[in-house]
Scaffold this active site. Structure first.
Site, PDB file in Angstrom:
ATOM      1  N   GLU A  82     -33.681   1.895  -8.831  1.00 13.30           N
ATOM      2  CA  GLU A  82     -34.349   3.092  -8.319  1.00 13.30           C
ATOM      3  C   GLU A  82     -33.317   4.081  -7.811  1.00 13.30           C
ATOM      4  O   GLU A  82     -32.364   3.701  -7.116  1.00 13.30           O
ATOM      5  CB  GLU A  82     -35.313   2.722  -7.191  1.00 13.30           C
ATOM      6  N   ASP A 180     -35.917  15.765 -22.253  1.00 11.77           N
ATOM      7  CA  ASP A 180     -37.126  16.132 -21.502  1.00 11.77           C
ATOM      8  C   ASP A 180     -36.704  16.534 -20.087  1.00 11.77           C
ATOM      9  O   ASP A 180     -37.226  16.043 -19.091  1.00 11.77           O
ATOM     10  CB  ASP A 180     -38.112  14.962 -21.461  1.00 11.77           C
TER      11      ASP A 180
END
Length: 270
Positions: A82, A180
């Site tokens: 993370e 993206d």
């Protein structure tokens, strides 16, 4: 947590899951924060593109551009570290982001495209490699599935695509693209730029990423101090590159994005 999801993560991680927290992820996959019995906390992402994303993250990581580290992957499931989030970017943080993207874009391929096709949910991303950049942008992006669009937009796109050899460079360096790079996929931690997430990689003109970064937000002050001076013609080409994500949004989310596509077509001269 569901037993099946928790069990799948536990098998892949090699430790039982003691807590599974759903996170706000993309519209096209399920994302969880998994706390494991061995005190690790990982991000788990499930969906048909999980292993494709793992390969892309590894490619990005190899350039030195910060991104989640792939811990393990299997069909339909990706486990990764993370990144910190929630910070407010300073000019210095934007410069660090620019420098990281410059490293990403310095990794070049032999042609435009990617070894495999990809998808944003039901919208396919065709990546079969080509040696001609304007042809790739026309055939693999702007005109891909053009028959699904309203006829007036389709006609304008076809007219614009025919002009791309005069509007785009024929052979820019085949940079490794995030693919993206909207603002939500750039994370800022308490110490500045944290990294990028949710890639849709392929090799192409580096300006594609920069155009996407400017589509739903703005490129912050300091970015080009780290990235390097942009080509003076970049702004002229920006709507050509922003058309592709606008078309994806139109296909995914409906007519609310038709105005954006119309505006970008007009800015591109179509």
């Amino acid at each position: 947590m569901t037993v099946s999801t928790g069990d799948a993560i536990a098998r892949l991680a090699g430790a039982p899951v003691v807590r599974l927290q759903p996170l706000q992820g993309g519209d096209l996959s399920s994302v969880f924060r998994a706390t494991l019995a061995d005190d690790r906390t990982l991000i788990a992402k499930s969906g048909p593109e999980a292993q494709a994303e793992a390969a892309m993250l590894r490619a990005i990581h190899s350039t030195g551009c910060p991104c989640p580290t792939v811990v393990a992957d299997a069909p339909g499931l990706l486990l990764m570290t993370e990144l910190p989030d929630g910070g407010i970017p300073s000019a210095q943080a934007w410069a660090a982001c620019g420098a990281a993207l410059a490293r990403l874009h310095a990794a070049q391929g032999d042609s435009y495209g990617w070894p495999t096709d990809h998808a944003f949910g039901p919208v396919p991303i065709y990546n079969q490699p080509m040696a001609d950049w304007p042809a790739f942008w026309a055939e693999r992006r702007l005109l891909a599935d053009v028959d699904t669009l309203p006829p007036d937009l389709a006609r304008r796109l076809e007219t614009l695509a025919a002009r791309l050899p005069d509007l785009l460079p024929a052979a820019p360096p085949a940079a490794l693209l995030h693919g993206d790079l909207w603002s939500g996929n750039v994370l800022w931690g308490p110490d500045g730029f944290a990294g990028v997430i949710d890639p849709a990689c392929y090799h192409g003109h580096a300006e594609v990423d920069l155009a996407m970064l400017a589509l739903f937000g703005r490129i912050g002050d300091g970015f080009f101090d780290g990235y390097g001076a942009p080509d003076p013609e970049m702004r002229k080409r920006r709507p050509l590159y922003q058309l592709w994500p606008a078309l994806v949004h139109l296909r995914l989310f409906g007519s609310g994005y038709a105005g954006l596509v119309d505006r970008l077509l007009s800015e591109a001269g179509a």
